[in-house]
Design a protein around this motif. Structure first.
Motif: not given
Length: 275
Positions: A20-22, A110-116, A159-164
């Motif tokens: 993901h790029v801001t 993080v969440r699956d959508d990359a959010g906190p 939980a719908g998360t993963y570790v990055v």
């Protein structure tokens, strides 16, 4: 990160579906953490948790030593809930997905959508984690992470998360200048916005072109120019070199984006000033 380029020349960073790029060109490099780093961080968390459990049980044991068995049982249950559920949930919630083990290995949940993650995500991970890690000695967590494309343990699935890994700021070269002989064409041409990965690859190529072998530079430039040409009409004047074409497109897009942002800022200023 995957690369874009030739095996004989320097590699160029590009983006994958996990990245993901801001707007500030900060790449959230979000491929999942490796199984080895997950195991390492997990072992640290287990050692800390078990050590804390022993200390708390000893303290509670001394406190309830002269009381009846029912109170001692309640104290033990309360200790288990506090150590295995309350403390991990609180730490991950307040740290936005980091435990002591993850902090040591540079990881984050993080969440699956990359959010906190939120309290709910941390609570579910801790609740399922007690069963899969402590009740079943970690076997379900290991095999789940081994078989999952994102290294998810059962708590992550629930939980719908993963570790990055932590985010990485891309070091981009200075922006390309508009070649004077292509200025009139570039400013009149119809140019669609380039995909993020392609735009980054072009910028990195332009910044490092002077250091490349001429044959490699021509090969990479031609390949990128062919990809960029699909977003530009009409084509550049005959005989235009790939490097000049790419520089003109990037510079023209930057000028147009800057002008658009300036117009939007002026409009916001007028709207706010009119209140």
């Amino acid at each position: 990160m995957p690369t874009h380029g030739s095996a004989s020349g320097p590699a160029f960073a590009s983006l994958t579906a996990d990245d993901h790029v801001t707007g500030e060109a900060v790449a959230l490099d979000l491929p999942p953490a490796s199984l080895g780093s997950r195991i390492g961080s997990g072992l640290i968390d287990i050692i800390v948790t078990v050590g804390l459990l022993v200390v708390v049980i000893l303290l509670f044991g001394i406190a309830v030593l002269q009381t009846d068995g029912a109170l001692a049982h309640v104290a033990l249950v309360g200790t288990m809930i506090t150590v295995f559920l309350v403390i991990p949930t609180t730490i991950e919630t307040l740290s936005r997905g980091r435990s002591l083990g993850k902090l040591a290995f540079g990881l984050r949940t993080v969440r699956d959508d990359a959010g906190p993650i939120s309290f709910q995500h941390a609570f579910v991970r801790s609740l399922v984690g007690f069963v899969e890690i402590y009740a079943f000695t970690g076997a379900p967590a290991f095999f789940s992470a081994l078989l999952s494309a994102k290294g998810k343990r059962l708590g992550d699935h629930a939980a719908g998360t993963y570790v990055v890994r932590e985010r990485v700021r891309l070091q981009l070269e200075p922006p390309a200048l508009l070649p004077p002989h292509l200025a009139s064409w570039a400013r009149a041409a119809d140019m669609a916005a380039l995909p993020t990965g392609l735009a980054l690859a072009v910028r990195q190529f332009l910044g490092r072109a002077a250091t490349l072998d001429p044959a490699v530079r021509h090969e990479l430039g031609s390949s990128l120019a062919a990809d960029v040409a699909a977003y530009v009409a009409p084509p550049p004047p005959p005989g235009t070199q790939p490097h000049d074409f790419l520089a003109a497109v990037i510079a023209a897009r930057r000028e147009r984006d800057g002008a658009r942002l300036a117009r939007e800022a002026a409009m916001r200023a007028r709207l706010v000033g009119g209140r």
